[in-house]
Design a protein around this motif. Sequence first.
Motif, short mmCIF file in Angstrom:
data_model
loop_
_atom_site.label_atom_id
_atom_site.label_comp_id
_atom_site.label_asym_id
_atom_site.label_seq_id
_atom_site.Cartn_x
_atom_site.Cartn_y
_atom_site.Cartn_z
N PRO A 99 0.95 -5.72 -1.02
CA PRO A 99 1.78 -5.22 0.09
C PRO A 99 2.59 -4.00 -0.37
CG PRO A 99 2.13 -7.57 -0.33
CD PRO A 99 1.42 -7.00 -1.51
N VAL A 100 2.66 -2.97 0.47
CA VAL A 100 3.43 -1.78 0.12
C VAL A 100 4.31 -1.38 1.30
CG1 VAL A 100 1.72 -0.94 -1.52
CG2 VAL A 100 1.58 -0.20 0.85
N TYR A 101 5.42 -0.74 0.96
CA TYR A 101 6.37 -0.30 1.99
C TYR A 101 7.04 0.98 1.50
CZ TYR A 101 10.41 -0.29 5.16
OH TYR A 101 11.38 0.06 6.07
N ASN A 102 6.50 2.12 1.93
CA ASN A 102 7.06 3.44 1.59
C ASN A 102 7.23 3.60 0.08
OD1 ASN A 102 7.23 4.14 4.35
ND2 ASN A 102 9.25 3.19 4.52
N GLU A 103 6.18 3.25 -0.67
CA GLU A 103 6.23 3.31 -2.13
C GLU A 103 5.62 4.61 -2.65
OE1 GLU A 103 7.57 0.94 -3.99
OE2 GLU A 103 7.78 -0.70 -2.55
N ARG A 120 -13.90 -5.42 -12.74
CA ARG A 120 -15.32 -5.12 -12.50
C ARG A 120 -16.17 -5.42 -13.74
NH1 ARG A 120 -16.60 0.73 -10.13
NH2 ARG A 120 -15.75 1.30 -12.17
N ARG A 121 -15.55 -5.42 -14.91
CA ARG A 121 -16.29 -5.72 -16.14
C ARG A 121 -16.41 -7.22 -16.39
NH1 ARG A 121 -13.25 -1.02 -17.86
NH2 ARG A 121 -11.56 -2.31 -18.71
N SER A 122 -15.79 -8.02 -15.52
CA SER A 122 -15.85 -9.47 -15.66
C SER A 122 -17.06 -10.03 -14.93
CB SER A 122 -14.57 -10.10 -15.09
OG SER A 122 -14.72 -11.49 -14.93
N PRO A 123 -17.69 -11.09 -15.48
CA PRO A 123 -18.82 -11.70 -14.76
C PRO A 123 -18.40 -12.36 -13.45
CG PRO A 123 -18.21 -13.00 -16.70
CD PRO A 123 -17.45 -11.71 -16.79
N ASP A 124 -17.09 -12.56 -13.26
CA ASP A 124 -16.58 -13.18 -12.02
C ASP A 124 -16.18 -12.15 -10.97
OD1 ASP A 124 -16.36 -16.16 -12.74
OD2 ASP A 124 -15.32 -15.21 -14.41
N PHE A 125 -16.51 -10.90 -11.18
CA PHE A 125 -16.03 -9.82 -10.32
C PHE A 125 -16.38 -10.04 -8.85
CE2 PHE A 125 -17.17 -5.62 -8.40
CZ PHE A 125 -15.88 -5.20 -8.16
N GLN A 126 -17.56 -10.59 -8.58
CA GLN A 126 -18.01 -10.72 -7.19
C GLN A 126 -17.15 -11.68 -6.39
OE1 GLN A 126 -20.28 -8.77 -5.85
NE2 GLN A 126 -20.53 -7.77 -7.86
N ARG A 127 -16.28 -12.43 -7.06
CA ARG A 127 -15.44 -13.41 -6.36
C ARG A 127 -14.14 -12.80 -5.85
NH1 ARG A 127 -14.58 -17.92 -10.72
NH2 ARG A 127 -13.40 -18.86 -9.01
N PHE A 128 -13.90 -11.51 -6.10
CA PHE A 128 -12.60 -10.90 -5.80
C PHE A 128 -12.75 -9.66 -4.93
CE2 PHE A 128 -12.21 -13.23 -9.74
CZ PHE A 128 -11.00 -13.89 -9.60
N ASP A 129 -11.87 -9.56 -3.94
CA ASP A 129 -11.71 -8.34 -3.14
C ASP A 129 -10.25 -7.92 -3.20
OD1 ASP A 129 -14.38 -8.37 -2.36
OD2 ASP A 129 -13.98 -9.51 -0.53
N PHE A 130 -10.01 -6.63 -2.98
CA PHE A 130 -8.66 -6.07 -3.02
C PHE A 130 -8.26 -5.57 -1.64
CE2 PHE A 130 -9.62 -6.26 -7.42
CZ PHE A 130 -8.43 -6.16 -8.14
N TYR A 131 -7.00 -5.83 -1.28
CA TYR A 131 -6.45 -5.37 -0.01
C TYR A 131 -5.11 -4.67 -0.26
CZ TYR A 131 -9.75 -8.23 2.70
OH TYR A 131 -10.88 -8.78 3.27
N ILE A 132 -4.99 -3.43 0.20
CA ILE A 132 -3.69 -2.76 0.23
C ILE A 132 -3.15 -2.95 1.64
CG2 ILE A 132 -2.45 -0.58 0.11
CD1 ILE A 132 -5.65 -1.01 -1.83
N LEU A 133 -2.09 -3.74 1.75
CA LEU A 133 -1.51 -4.10 3.05
C LEU A 133 -0.26 -3.26 3.25
CD1 LEU A 133 -1.82 -8.00 2.73
CD2 LEU A 133 -3.48 -6.38 3.69
N TYR A 163 -9.98 -2.65 0.43
CA TYR A 163 -9.63 -2.41 1.82
C TYR A 163 -8.20 -1.88 1.95
CZ TYR A 163 -13.68 -5.45 2.59
OH TYR A 163 -14.93 -6.01 2.58
N TYR A 164 -7.95 -1.19 3.06
CA TYR A 164 -6.62 -0.68 3.36
C TYR A 164 -6.38 -0.83 4.85
CZ TYR A 164 -2.93 2.63 4.55
OH TYR A 164 -1.78 3.21 5.06
N ARG A 165 -5.16 -1.20 5.19
CA ARG A 165 -4.74 -1.16 6.60
C ARG A 165 -3.24 -0.94 6.66
NH1 ARG A 165 -1.01 -4.40 6.61
NH2 ARG A 165 -1.11 -6.66 6.95
N ASN A 166 -2.80 -0.29 7.72
CA ASN A 166 -1.38 -0.04 7.94
C ASN A 166 -0.96 -0.70 9.24
OD1 ASN A 166 0.65 2.11 9.53
ND2 ASN A 166 1.24 1.63 7.42
N ARG A 167 0.13 -1.48 9.19
CA ARG A 167 0.69 -2.09 10.40
C ARG A 167 1.66 -1.12 11.03
NH1 ARG A 167 3.34 -7.77 10.23
NH2 ARG A 167 4.68 -6.78 8.69
#
Length: 610
Positions: A99-103, A120-133, A163-167
């Motif tokens: 979560p970000v707020y005017n940073e 991404r260098r981890s064998p478990d990478f496919q289990r994770f997604d990133f969101y900038i809220l 992913y990115y989205r702005n409220r």
Amino acid sequence: MSAAFCLRREDELMALRRFAFVLAAVALATVAAWLFFVVVTANGITYLHIAQITLLLICCLWLSWGFNTALAGIFSRDRLPEPEKRPRPATSRTAVLMPVYNEDVRAVFARVAAMYEELRRSPDFQRFDFYILSDSTKAENVAEERRVHDLLVAELSAAGRLYYRNREQNIGRKAGNIADFVTNHGGAYDYMLILDADSLMRAETIVEMAGRMDEDPELGLLQSQPLIIGRRTPFGRALQFSAALFSPIFSRGIAALQGREGPFWGHNAIIRVRAFAASCGLPTLPGKPPFGGQILSHDYVEAALLARAGYKVRVDPDLEGSFEEAPSNIIEYAKRDRRWCQGNLQHARLLPAPGLRLWSRISLVAGIMAYLASPIWLMFLIVSLLDPVLAPEPNYFPANSLFPVFPQPETNKALLLLFGIFVLLLLPKTLIAFGSAFTDRRKSFGGTGLVLAGASVELILTSILAPIMMMFQSKAVYEILVGADAGWPSTERDDDYMPVSVAFRASWWMVLSGAVVLYATYTYAPDLMLWTLPIAVPLVTAPLMISLTGNPVLGDGLKRLGLFTTPFEAHPESVIRASSQWRNRLAAMEAETLSRNPTMDRSEGLPDPA
């Protein structure tokens, strides 16, 4: 032996441990209050004495609570149970939320890029997604966030993973930001790793936290111990040294008492999404802010709600590789603290909420006391200064003695009380410092000498700044009690120079307060002058102290001397180095993009209509 019996036995042992902890804190505070009662009432009891004793009892109870927490951490660190190792299913999915707020946009995305690249260098990478809220409200911030997100997705080939989205409407602030994600995207994930805009975590730690959630279906929230990095000013460097040296031990103390009702500090923690969605809807408190409206400090409330629903909430102090930044000067620290103060005082309205576990209620009370302690200390000091002026003869503060002179045996009790308070204040940090200085832990802090020197300078600096911090927190409590709302100001984390003029505008009232104390003491109780100096002098010099401790040049000088060296500064982890490199890299990428599109409006991220 059945699992139900083992669980019941574990709950009984935890209840006994907590009872002993609380009893010890109450006993220490009661002894201190009794000693003080004997001393101050040697010449009779007045209303001021009653006020002094009551205030001291509350203050000592708070000191004893922290003292016992530290001791629990010191003596339990070698007895923490190892996490049970079970096969981990590889099917769970985790969303990493920022979560970000005017940073500072580049700093935020640099941290995301560093974590993404390492993961991404981890064998478990496919289990994770990133969101900038994003909850950013400034048009230039939103435009740059979108622009840098697009650059980063292309650079990392992260389409469909970053992913990115702005409220447009910041309903519920950060808690509402997370709730919006859970409502719209949470069904796709088993867990969410909640970060702050200044958070940074080792990929190995992220994977391990998800694995521990897989192991225990009853685990609703797992909190790591975030440590402070990246500070240059003396104030910031002292914070990060203290966090690195002392915080892991205090966290072990918290873990020793947590049971199923551990803490949530709002970030660098992983949460089971379905449990959160089912049990953590936050109420809007009736009435207007500061006590009504949206709950500002949502973290401890959400932890209490998860525990009420039957889930475990846990902090694991052995989880390393979890980092954050912090305000680099006292003014920014106080600004953030003001918001936290309002949020914690709101919790008083939640204490009667039905179904909350007893330890969750105690944790809420502890959070409230973290801010009420300062004005209570201030009131105790004011009453104590008034007492020698208004009390009947004889005078126990003769001009020819630095220390008060009481009739026997009151003098011995006064010295015992003074010694006891110093023990409560200093012994935990002293034990931790010496325990670190003469064990293998010293190597990561630069050696025995630097550990002891850093701990000593940190203690001196903390003591000097204590009256200033007390006044800021007391002012915050006063503003809340008279109905002033803090809002949700963004935090400035850059290590910029703090001019004396800016510091004076924020602390002129402290200068006036300190001057009044000195004048009143000199006029009406000159025998107390030496006793008031440790409080009044820091207040009178507050602008200078705030400016000096917020000066990055002085902080760089301390670094050259080796003072406040931390393991992450002496030997930066790969994710810390990568974050710094990505910040420069993103600046170059943005500059190149703008040079190729000279008609792009920097504030809008669109071609200039002209």
